[in-house]
Design a protein around this motif. Structure first.
Motif, PDB file in Angstrom:
ATOM      1  N   TYR A 253      42.299  33.850  45.379  1.00 53.09           N
ATOM      2  CA  TYR A 253      42.441  34.213  43.968  1.00 53.09           C
ATOM      3  C   TYR A 253      43.240  35.513  43.821  1.00 53.09           C
ATOM      4  O   TYR A 253      44.099  35.627  42.943  1.00 53.09           O
ATOM      5  CB  TYR A 253      41.062  34.356  43.326  1.00 53.09           C
ATOM      6  CG  TYR A 253      41.113  34.719  41.865  1.00 53.09           C
ATOM      7  CD1 TYR A 253      41.407  33.752  40.911  1.00 53.09           C
ATOM      8  CD2 TYR A 253      40.884  36.020  41.447  1.00 53.09           C
ATOM      9  CE1 TYR A 253      41.469  34.081  39.562  1.00 53.09           C
ATOM     10  CE2 TYR A 253      40.939  36.363  40.105  1.00 53.09           C
ATOM     11  CZ  TYR A 253      41.229  35.391  39.166  1.00 53.09           C
ATOM     12  OH  TYR A 253      41.306  35.722  37.840  1.00 53.09           O
ATOM     13  N   LEU A 254      42.986  36.478  44.689  1.00 58.29           N
ATOM     14  CA  LEU A 254      43.735  37.734  44.655  1.00 58.29           C
ATOM     15  C   LEU A 254      45.215  37.520  44.937  1.00 58.29           C
ATOM     16  O   LEU A 254      46.064  38.274  44.476  1.00 58.29           O
ATOM     17  CB  LEU A 254      43.149  38.735  45.660  1.00 58.29           C
ATOM     18  CG  LEU A 254      41.772  39.282  45.322  1.00 58.29           C
ATOM     19  CD1 LEU A 254      41.218  40.083  46.494  1.00 58.29           C
ATOM     20  CD2 LEU A 254      41.814  40.124  44.054  1.00 58.29           C
ATOM     21  N   ARG A 255      45.530  36.469  45.696  1.00 58.97           N
ATOM     22  CA  ARG A 255      46.930  36.122  45.994  1.00 58.97           C
ATOM     23  C   ARG A 255      47.548  35.256  44.888  1.00 58.97           C
ATOM     24  O   ARG A 255      48.666  34.813  45.033  1.00 58.97           O
ATOM     25  CB  ARG A 255      47.004  35.329  47.293  1.00 58.97           C
ATOM     26  CG  ARG A 255      46.643  36.071  48.520  1.00 58.97           C
ATOM     27  CD  ARG A 255      46.796  35.137  49.709  1.00 58.97           C
ATOM     28  NE  ARG A 255      46.240  35.707  50.894  1.00 58.97           N
ATOM     29  CZ  ARG A 255      45.591  35.018  51.818  1.00 58.97           C
ATOM     30  NH1 ARG A 255      45.419  33.723  51.686  1.00 58.97           N
ATOM     31  NH2 ARG A 255      45.119  35.615  52.883  1.00 58.97           N
ATOM     32  N   ASP A 256      46.794  34.993  43.841  1.00 62.53           N
ATOM     33  CA  ASP A 256      47.216  34.106  42.739  1.00 62.53           C
ATOM     34  C   ASP A 256      47.390  32.665  43.199  1.00 62.53           C
ATOM     35  O   ASP A 256      48.157  31.910  42.604  1.00 62.53           O
ATOM     36  CB  ASP A 256      48.511  34.587  42.075  1.00 62.53           C
ATOM     37  CG  ASP A 256      48.263  35.713  41.098  1.00 62.53           C
ATOM     38  OD1 ASP A 256      47.114  35.825  40.619  1.00 62.53           O
ATOM     39  OD2 ASP A 256      49.197  36.466  40.813  1.00 62.53           O
TER      40      ASP A 256
ATOM     41  N   ALA B  52      41.993  28.724  46.038  1.00 65.02           N
ATOM     42  CA  ALA B  52      40.700  29.297  45.665  1.00 65.02           C
ATOM     43  C   ALA B  52      39.708  28.194  45.302  1.00 65.02           C
ATOM     44  O   ALA B  52      38.552  28.221  45.732  1.00 65.02           O
ATOM     45  CB  ALA B  52      40.870  30.261  44.493  1.00 65.02           C
ATOM     46  N   ARG B  53      40.178  27.215  44.534  1.00 67.45           N
ATOM     47  CA  ARG B  53      39.287  26.092  44.172  1.00 67.45           C
ATOM     48  C   ARG B  53      38.897  25.282  45.405  1.00 67.45           C
ATOM     49  O   ARG B  53      37.776  24.807  45.508  1.00 67.45           O
ATOM     50  CB  ARG B  53      39.972  25.193  43.146  1.00 67.45           C
ATOM     51  CG  ARG B  53      39.808  25.681  41.732  1.00 67.45           C
ATOM     52  CD  ARG B  53      40.286  24.646  40.720  1.00 67.45           C
ATOM     53  NE  ARG B  53      41.730  24.486  40.717  1.00 67.45           N
ATOM     54  CZ  ARG B  53      42.580  25.284  40.083  1.00 67.45           C
ATOM     55  NH1 ARG B  53      42.138  26.324  39.409  1.00 67.45           N
ATOM     56  NH2 ARG B  53      43.872  25.057  40.127  1.00 67.45           N
ATOM     57  N   LYS B  54      39.842  25.120  46.340  1.00 60.79           N
ATOM     58  CA  LYS B  54      39.554  24.357  47.562  1.00 60.79           C
ATOM     59  C   LYS B  54      38.376  24.965  48.314  1.00 60.79           C
ATOM     60  O   LYS B  54      37.485  24.250  48.779  1.00 60.79           O
ATOM     61  CB  LYS B  54      40.786  24.316  48.464  1.00 60.79           C
ATOM     62  CG  LYS B  54      40.562  23.537  49.744  1.00 60.79           C
ATOM     63  CD  LYS B  54      41.707  23.732  50.700  1.00 60.79           C
ATOM     64  CE  LYS B  54      41.321  24.838  51.637  1.00 60.79           C
ATOM     65  NZ  LYS B  54      42.160  25.000  52.795  1.00 60.79           N
ATOM     66  N   TRP B  55      38.356  26.294  48.419  1.00 68.48           N
ATOM     67  CA  TRP B  55      37.280  26.954  49.161  1.00 68.48           C
ATOM     68  C   TRP B  55      35.948  26.886  48.430  1.00 68.48           C
ATOM     69  O   TRP B  55      34.895  27.023  49.046  1.00 68.48           O
ATOM     70  CB  TRP B  55      37.629  28.400  49.469  1.00 68.48           C
ATOM     71  CG  TRP B  55      38.643  28.523  50.552  1.00 68.48           C
ATOM     72  CD1 TRP B  55      39.926  28.959  50.437  1.00 68.48           C
ATOM     73  CD2 TRP B  55      38.474  28.170  51.924  1.00 68.48           C
ATOM     74  NE1 TRP B  55      40.554  28.901  51.652  1.00 68.48           N
ATOM     75  CE2 TRP B  55      39.686  28.424  52.587  1.00 68.48           C
ATOM     76  CE3 TRP B  55      37.408  27.654  52.668  1.00 68.48           C
ATOM     77  CZ2 TRP B  55      39.870  28.194  53.943  1.00 68.48           C
ATOM     78  CZ3 TRP B  55      37.587  27.423  54.015  1.00 68.48           C
ATOM     79  CH2 TRP B  55      38.800  27.688  54.640  1.00 68.48           C
ATOM     80  N   LEU B  56      35.972  26.673  47.116  1.00 69.63           N
ATOM     81  CA  LEU B  56      34.718  26.611  46.360  1.00 69.63           C
ATOM     82  C   LEU B  56      34.163  25.206  46.199  1.00 69.63           C
ATOM     83  O   LEU B  56      33.059  25.041  45.716  1.00 69.63           O
ATOM     84  CB  LEU B  56      34.918  27.237  44.976  1.00 69.63           C
ATOM     85  CG  LEU B  56      35.060  28.749  44.977  1.00 69.63           C
ATOM     86  CD1 LEU B  56      35.234  29.240  43.553  1.00 69.63           C
ATOM     87  CD2 LEU B  56      33.870  29.420  45.626  1.00 69.63           C
TER      88      LEU B  56
ATOM     89  N   MET C 102      33.086  31.616  49.933  1.00 73.90           N
ATOM     90  CA  MET C 102      33.208  32.401  48.707  1.00 73.90           C
ATOM     91  C   MET C 102      34.248  33.509  48.873  1.00 73.90           C
ATOM     92  O   MET C 102      35.090  33.731  47.999  1.00 73.90           O
ATOM     93  CB  MET C 102      31.865  33.010  48.324  1.00 73.90           C
ATOM     94  CG  MET C 102      31.927  33.826  47.058  1.00 73.90           C
ATOM     95  SD  MET C 102      30.664  35.113  46.927  1.00 73.90           S
ATOM     96  CE  MET C 102      30.810  36.009  48.429  1.00 73.90           C
ATOM     97  N   LEU C 103      34.211  34.211  50.003  1.00 68.82           N
ATOM     98  CA  LEU C 103      35.158  35.296  50.229  1.00 68.82           C
ATOM     99  C   LEU C 103      36.584  34.781  50.423  1.00 68.82           C
ATOM    100  O   LEU C 103      37.542  35.393  49.942  1.00 68.82           O
ATOM    101  CB  LEU C 103      34.722  36.129  51.434  1.00 68.82           C
ATOM    102  CG  LEU C 103      33.475  36.976  51.196  1.00 68.82           C
ATOM    103  CD1 LEU C 103      32.964  37.543  52.510  1.00 68.82           C
ATOM    104  CD2 LEU C 103      33.770  38.088  50.204  1.00 68.82           C
TER     105      LEU C 103
END
Length: 72
Positions: free
Chosen positions: A53-56, A61-65, A46-47
């Motif tokens: 996501y903060l890096r755009d 971000a989706r890969k980690w979720l 999640m982190l």
């Protein structure tokens, strides 16, 4: 030990150092894999997604979720 690494990652993130946080989280994931201990696996994912996501970097971000495959 995993708890301390997670706290270090959160500390880095709180201080505005996402790179340090990401490094600590990746270390946490490697350690948990070595120890076969998954207590903080979902937190780390999640982190890492939040940092991406903060890096755009929305694909990262989706890969980690994505749900991970668990061995039975």
């Amino acid at each position: 030990m995993p708890e301390l690494i997670l706290m270090r990652a959160l500390h880095h993130l709180g201080l505005g150092r996402p790179e340090g946080s990401a490094q600590a989280l990746l270390s946490l994931l490697r350690l948990q894999d070595d120890l076969r201990h998954e207590a903080f696996h979902d937190h780390a994912h999640m982190l890492l997604s939040r940092i991406a996501y903060l890096r755009d970097d929305h694909d990262e971000a989706r890969k980690w979720l994505r749900p991970r495959e668990r061995s039975v």
